[in-house]
Design a protein around this motif. Structure first.
Motif, mmCIF file in Angstrom:
data_model
loop_
_atom_site.group_PDB
_atom_site.id
_atom_site.type_symbol
_atom_site.label_atom_id
_atom_site.label_comp_id
_atom_site.label_asym_id
_atom_site.label_seq_id
_atom_site.Cartn_x
_atom_site.Cartn_y
_atom_site.Cartn_z
ATOM 1 N N ASP A 56 0.797 -1.223 0.000
ATOM 2 C CA ASP A 56 0.000 0.000 0.000
ATOM 3 C C ASP A 56 0.828 1.271 0.000
ATOM 4 O OD1 ASP A 56 -2.323 -1.475 -0.045
ATOM 5 O OD2 ASP A 56 -2.508 -1.519 2.146
ATOM 6 N N ASP A 57 2.164 1.133 0.025
ATOM 7 C CA ASP A 57 3.001 2.327 -0.086
ATOM 8 C C ASP A 57 2.890 2.895 -1.493
ATOM 9 O OD1 ASP A 57 3.944 2.235 2.533
ATOM 10 O OD2 ASP A 57 5.474 0.722 1.999
ATOM 11 N N THR A 58 3.381 4.165 -1.595
ATOM 12 C CA THR A 58 3.298 4.829 -2.890
ATOM 13 C C THR A 58 4.628 4.758 -3.601
ATOM 14 O OG1 THR A 58 3.871 6.946 -1.868
ATOM 15 C CG2 THR A 58 1.512 6.379 -2.040
ATOM 16 N N ALA A 59 4.541 5.040 -4.880
ATOM 17 C CA ALA A 59 5.743 5.116 -5.727
ATOM 18 C C ALA A 59 6.540 3.823 -5.646
ATOM 19 C CB ALA A 59 6.548 6.338 -5.355
ATOM 20 N N PHE A 60 7.878 4.018 -5.575
ATOM 21 C CA PHE A 60 8.729 2.825 -5.536
ATOM 22 C C PHE A 60 8.539 2.025 -4.260
ATOM 23 C CE2 PHE A 60 10.962 5.399 -8.677
ATOM 24 C CZ PHE A 60 11.181 4.458 -9.663
ATOM 25 N N ASN A 61 8.071 2.643 -3.261
ATOM 26 C CA ASN A 61 7.867 1.921 -2.016
ATOM 27 C C ASN A 61 6.782 0.846 -2.167
ATOM 28 O OD1 ASN A 61 9.734 3.625 -0.790
ATOM 29 N ND2 ASN A 61 8.168 5.087 -0.118
ATOM 30 N N GLY A 62 5.894 1.045 -3.124
ATOM 31 C CA GLY A 62 4.833 0.059 -3.332
ATOM 32 C C GLY A 62 5.030 -0.828 -4.557
ATOM 33 N N HIS A 63 6.168 -0.649 -5.241
ATOM 34 C CA HIS A 63 6.444 -1.476 -6.437
ATOM 35 C C HIS A 63 7.080 -2.795 -5.988
ATOM 36 C CE1 HIS A 63 6.957 -2.111 -10.691
ATOM 37 N NE2 HIS A 63 8.174 -2.585 -10.433
ATOM 38 N N ILE A 64 6.461 -3.925 -6.313
ATOM 39 C CA ILE A 64 6.868 -5.255 -5.804
ATOM 40 C C ILE A 64 7.663 -6.026 -6.871
ATOM 41 C CG2 ILE A 64 6.043 -7.459 -4.899
ATOM 42 C CD1 ILE A 64 3.560 -5.989 -3.919
ATOM 43 N N LEU A 65 8.712 -6.663 -6.402
ATOM 44 C CA LEU A 65 9.511 -7.582 -7.231
ATOM 45 C C LEU A 65 9.415 -8.990 -6.636
ATOM 46 C CD1 LEU A 65 12.735 -5.412 -7.791
ATOM 47 C CD2 LEU A 65 10.746 -5.655 -9.302
ATOM 48 N N TYR A 66 9.400 -10.049 -7.554
ATOM 49 C CA TYR A 66 9.232 -11.450 -7.140
ATOM 50 C C TYR A 66 10.527 -12.221 -7.399
ATOM 51 C CZ TYR A 66 4.305 -10.136 -7.431
ATOM 52 O OH TYR A 66 3.094 -9.506 -7.262
ATOM 53 N N ALA A 67 10.792 -13.189 -6.509
ATOM 54 C CA ALA A 67 11.992 -14.028 -6.678
ATOM 55 C C ALA A 67 11.807 -15.332 -5.913
ATOM 56 C CB ALA A 67 13.231 -13.292 -6.179
ATOM 57 N N ILE A 68 12.542 -16.373 -6.423
ATOM 58 C CA ILE A 68 12.627 -17.652 -5.702
ATOM 59 C C ILE A 68 13.993 -17.646 -5.041
ATOM 60 C CG2 ILE A 68 12.639 -20.161 -5.895
ATOM 61 C CD1 ILE A 68 10.944 -19.929 -8.403
ATOM 62 N N SER A 69 13.999 -17.448 -3.765
ATOM 63 C CA SER A 69 15.260 -17.272 -3.075
ATOM 64 C C SER A 69 15.903 -18.569 -2.627
ATOM 65 C CB SER A 69 15.043 -16.357 -1.851
ATOM 66 O OG SER A 69 14.085 -16.931 -0.979
ATOM 67 N N ASN A 70 15.154 -19.664 -2.592
ATOM 68 C CA ASN A 70 15.754 -20.926 -2.142
ATOM 69 C C ASN A 70 14.842 -22.104 -2.563
ATOM 70 O OD1 ASN A 70 17.523 -22.663 -0.933
ATOM 71 N ND2 ASN A 70 16.999 -22.127 1.175
ATOM 72 N N GLY A 71 15.453 -23.287 -2.556
ATOM 73 C CA GLY A 71 14.696 -24.517 -2.808
ATOM 74 C C GLY A 71 14.542 -24.920 -4.274
ATOM 75 N N ASN A 72 15.046 -24.098 -5.175
ATOM 76 C CA ASN A 72 14.870 -24.405 -6.602
ATOM 77 C C ASN A 72 16.006 -25.327 -7.093
ATOM 78 O OD1 ASN A 72 13.878 -24.381 -9.199
ATOM 79 N ND2 ASN A 72 14.592 -22.292 -9.661
ATOM 80 N N ARG A 73 15.975 -26.572 -6.600
ATOM 81 C CA ARG A 73 16.977 -27.545 -7.045
ATOM 82 C C ARG A 73 16.798 -27.841 -8.530
ATOM 83 N NH1 ARG A 73 14.689 -30.123 -2.743
ATOM 84 N NH2 ARG A 73 13.976 -31.812 -4.102
ATOM 85 N N ASP A 74 17.894 -28.101 -9.166
ATOM 86 C CA ASP A 74 17.933 -28.447 -10.596
ATOM 87 C C ASP A 74 17.456 -27.299 -11.477
ATOM 88 O OD1 ASP A 74 18.665 -31.022 -9.744
ATOM 89 O OD2 ASP A 74 16.563 -31.661 -9.672
ATOM 90 N N SER A 75 17.144 -26.109 -10.833
ATOM 91 C CA SER A 75 16.692 -24.923 -11.588
ATOM 92 C C SER A 75 15.522 -25.262 -12.497
ATOM 93 C CB SER A 75 17.845 -24.335 -12.416
ATOM 94 O OG SER A 75 18.914 -23.945 -11.584
ATOM 95 N N CYS A 76 14.594 -26.037 -11.956
ATOM 96 C CA CYS A 76 13.450 -26.474 -12.767
ATOM 97 C C CYS A 76 12.378 -25.384 -12.897
ATOM 98 C CB CYS A 76 12.826 -27.708 -12.132
ATOM 99 S SG CYS A 76 13.873 -29.185 -12.284
ATOM 100 N N PHE A 77 12.381 -24.346 -11.992
ATOM 101 C CA PHE A 77 11.318 -23.347 -12.013
ATOM 102 C C PHE A 77 11.931 -21.964 -12.189
ATOM 103 C CE2 PHE A 77 9.844 -26.901 -9.417
ATOM 104 C CZ PHE A 77 8.645 -27.195 -10.039
ATOM 105 N N ASP A 78 11.106 -21.106 -12.744
ATOM 106 C CA ASP A 78 11.487 -19.705 -12.925
ATOM 107 C C ASP A 78 10.268 -18.848 -12.599
ATOM 108 O OD1 ASP A 78 12.974 -17.488 -13.557
ATOM 109 O OD2 ASP A 78 12.406 -17.556 -15.689
ATOM 110 N N ILE A 79 10.515 -17.622 -12.093
ATOM 111 C CA ILE A 79 9.419 -16.703 -11.756
ATOM 112 C C ILE A 79 9.714 -15.343 -12.372
ATOM 113 C CG2 ILE A 79 10.441 -15.965 -9.563
ATOM 114 C CD1 ILE A 79 7.558 -15.896 -8.431
ATOM 115 N N ALA A 80 8.699 -14.760 -12.987
ATOM 116 C CA ALA A 80 8.871 -13.443 -13.592
ATOM 117 C C ALA A 80 9.039 -12.391 -12.493
ATOM 118 C CB ALA A 80 7.682 -13.112 -14.472
ATOM 119 N N MET A 81 10.093 -11.586 -12.619
ATOM 120 C CA MET A 81 10.455 -10.679 -11.538
ATOM 121 C C MET A 81 9.355 -9.664 -11.254
ATOM 122 S SD MET A 81 13.777 -8.182 -11.209
ATOM 123 C CE MET A 81 14.871 -9.566 -11.307
ATOM 124 N N GLU A 82 8.678 -9.185 -12.276
ATOM 125 C CA GLU A 82 7.700 -8.129 -12.071
ATOM 126 C C GLU A 82 6.271 -8.644 -12.025
ATOM 127 O OE1 GLU A 82 8.238 -5.068 -14.913
ATOM 128 O OE2 GLU A 82 10.213 -4.486 -14.157
#
Length: 594
Positions: free
Chosen positions: A104-130
């Motif tokens: 609920d923040d404004t501007a860049f404070n409310g802009h969300i980025l996505y990532a898989i930070s752990n557990g992705n063995r064999d690099s089988c999955f990918d997530i779009a950052m935005e």
């Protein structure tokens, strides 16, 4: 792995505990043990992380607050599940899960980025950052890893940067992507040919790493033979029909293992099963042909081969080696070679002692157990004319008498001869003496008969006898050639002058005179030389020359027909009187006069 585990409420820590984890490679645990995901561990981990984040969070200056530029709020997940299920056959780039979050923040404070930070063995999955769309980056393989625990983290871009995370368990659902695999590339087995029906000879095993019906295997024989069958569930190959190595020594079978997938295409694998039949001594020697016969001369030398015994034994090794013997050898008269089967004469044969031999021959192999068969050899001994003895008369001289007016064919007496050579046939003949031509003898019975009259004057003599006598006169200088004189006309029955008459008419008239007493026998007189055409003296001529000359006289008017006069008796050897003879009969008669 050695794990040190501590519990904390964010401020105080418990005493640590240690957990040893051993990773075992192998098949999945038995289905009798069922594990269910409760989410307790994941919830505890999230609480711990949130508490730790709160402790590291800086204190806000309470004197002044900029509501528009301060990053006051942490991004939050929207309806984030604890676990999801994906099929392992998803293609690369396929969507797995859409992560949603708000700030609920404004501007860049409310802009969300996505990532898989752990557990992705064999690099089988990918997530779009935005956008937060999770996709398949590399092909999944449930048999390699059936579950992934991913740490999905969201960040804003404010200062200080705030973040949040959740644990997402991704369970990989099985797909029928594996074919059954046999434990061996091919199977080979040796089976005795007398194996009983229902006996298991080999078990083929195939494993499918898929789960459920995708991993259940069914077996079948692609090569249809009545001798073997396979259990569709266990893969056990059993004997279903009678085995016979001599008929079919080996089998090359194709075995299929197929899974029972209910969706999609069933997968299968084929292997080769080679079954070789081991020989068992189950075939007795077979005689070829079934029985034998032979005809042998009684004078064969000792050791002469009179028959060959032949057998066929389809067994191998000692079971196919055959030896021969005689169950009865005729008291040593015959013998057989044990190896070659040649039957030979062992003792001198004698037709007069025994003519037929019935032998029983035996053929047996050297296998275990010993098998044998019988056949029969019939031998006929053929008599050989040894002719060791001459026939002899019972009396040295025999006397007989006959009246001078006896008819031709009258029996005079009986002579008898014997031969010590056994039942030999004795033949009789008149070889010499003053009665040649007057008497004959039956060549089989020995009965002498009168063949011509014995009185002075005319005699009865056949044309054949006349011709034979003429032939003898050529080699006997003392005998004058036979001639004949015509005393009656052979065609009209009168004697007035000479007449033209063919030899055939003359012969026919002579035949009639034998059965007509009123007709005097036909005689002939030579009135012209059959060679030169003159009538000076008697001439030597064969009946054929005489006949040929008569034929010529028919076309030569100056030549008088040929007649002949006998100067010697053609049957009795005397010259008293004329005799009855024709020139043509010798050309067709085939009997022999002695």
């Amino acid at each position: 792995f050695n794990l040190k585990v501590e519990a904390t409420d964010g401020e105080l820590f418990s005493e640590p505990t240690y957990v040893n984890v051993t990773v075992v490679r192998g098949r999945m645990p038995s289905r009798s043990v069922t594990c269910r995901e409760t989410g307790v561990a994941q919830s505890l981990a999230e609480l711990v992380l949130q508490k730790a984040t709160a402790l590291r969070r800086p204190r806000v200056d309470e004197g002044y607050t900029d509501l528009f530029s301060a990053n006051r709020l942490t991004p939050q997940f929207e309806s984030f599940p604890s676990s999801i299920v994906v099929r392992e056959d998803l293609a690369k780039g396929a969507s797995v899960f859409q992560v949603r979050a708000t700030d609920d923040d404004t501007a860049f404070n409310g802009h969300i980025l996505y990532a898989i930070s752990n557990g992705n063995r064999d690099s089988c999955f990918d997530i779009a950052m935005e956008t937060g769309l999770m996709t398949v980056f590399r092909p999944l393989d449930r048999e390699r890893s059936d579950r992934y625990v991913l740490n999905v983290t969201i960040y804003d871009q404010g200062l200080p940067q705030r973040s949040n995370w959740r644990l997402l368990t991704v369970n990989v659902e099985d797909a029928n992507d594996n074919e059954p695999l046999f434990a061996k590339d091919s199977y080979s087995v040796v089976v005795p040919e007398n194996t009983a029906l229902g006996t298991e000879v080999v078990q083929v095993v195939a494993v499918d790493r898929d789960l459920g019906s995708n991993g259940e295997v069914s077996y079948s024989l692609l090569t249809a033979v009545p001798q073997f069958s396979i259990n569709s569930n266990t893969g056990a190959v059993v004997v279903a029909g009678q085995l016979d190595r001599e008929t079919i020594p080996a089998f090359n079978l194709k075995v299929e293992a197929r899974d029972k997938a209910e969706r999609g295409t069933q997968r299968f694998k084929v292997t080769t099963l080679s079954i070789t039949l081991e020989d068992v001594n189950d075939c007795p020697p077979l005689f070829l042909p079934g029985s034998y016969s032979a005809r042998v001369l009684e004078d064969l030398p000792l050791g002469a081969v009179i028959a060959w015994l032949q057998t066929q034994d389809s067994d191998l090794g000692l079971g196919g080696q055959v030896s021969y013997a005689l169950a009865n050898d005729g008291n040593g008269i015959f013998e057989v070679d044990a190896v070659s089967g040649a039957v030979r004469v062992g003792k001198q044969l004698d037709y007069e002692r025994q003519q037929i031999y019935n032998l029983t021959v035996v053929a047996e192999d050297r296998g275990t157990p010993i098998l044998r068969s019988l056949s029969y050899l019939d031998i006929e001994v053929v008599d050989v004319d040894e002719n060791l003895f001459s026939p002899y008369f019972s009396e040295f001289a025999v006397r007989g008498s006959v009246k001078e007016n006896s008819r031709v064919g009258t029996s005079v007496l009986v002579v008898s001869a014997s031969d010590e050579g056994g039942d030999r046939v004795v033949w009789y003949s008149v070889r010499g003496g003053s009665g040649i031509g007057s008497f004959s003898i039956d060549e089989e019975t020995g009965f002498p008969e009168l063949t011509s009259g014995t009185s002075t004057g005319r005699t009865h003599c056949t044309p054949l006898q006349l011709n034979q006598y003429w032939q003898k006169s050529l080699h006997t200088p003392a005998v004058e050639p036979v001639l004949a004189e015509l005393t009656a006309h052979p065609c009209s029955g009168t004697s007035a002058g000479r007449s033209h008459c063919t030899p055939l008419q003359w012969n026919q008239y002579w035949q009639n005179s034998l059965h007509t007493p009123a007709v005097e026998p036909v005689l002939a007189e030579l009135t012209a030389h059959p060679r030169s055409g003159t009538s000076t003296g008697r001439t030597h001529s064969t009946p054929l020359q005489w006949n040929q000359y008569w034929q010529n006289s028919q076309h030569t008017a100056a030549v008088e027909p040929v007649l002949a006069e006998p100067t010697a008796h053609p049957c009795s050897g005397t010259s008293a009187g004329r005799s009855h003879s024709t020139p043509l009969a010798p050309q067709t008669h085939t009997s022999t006069w002695s």
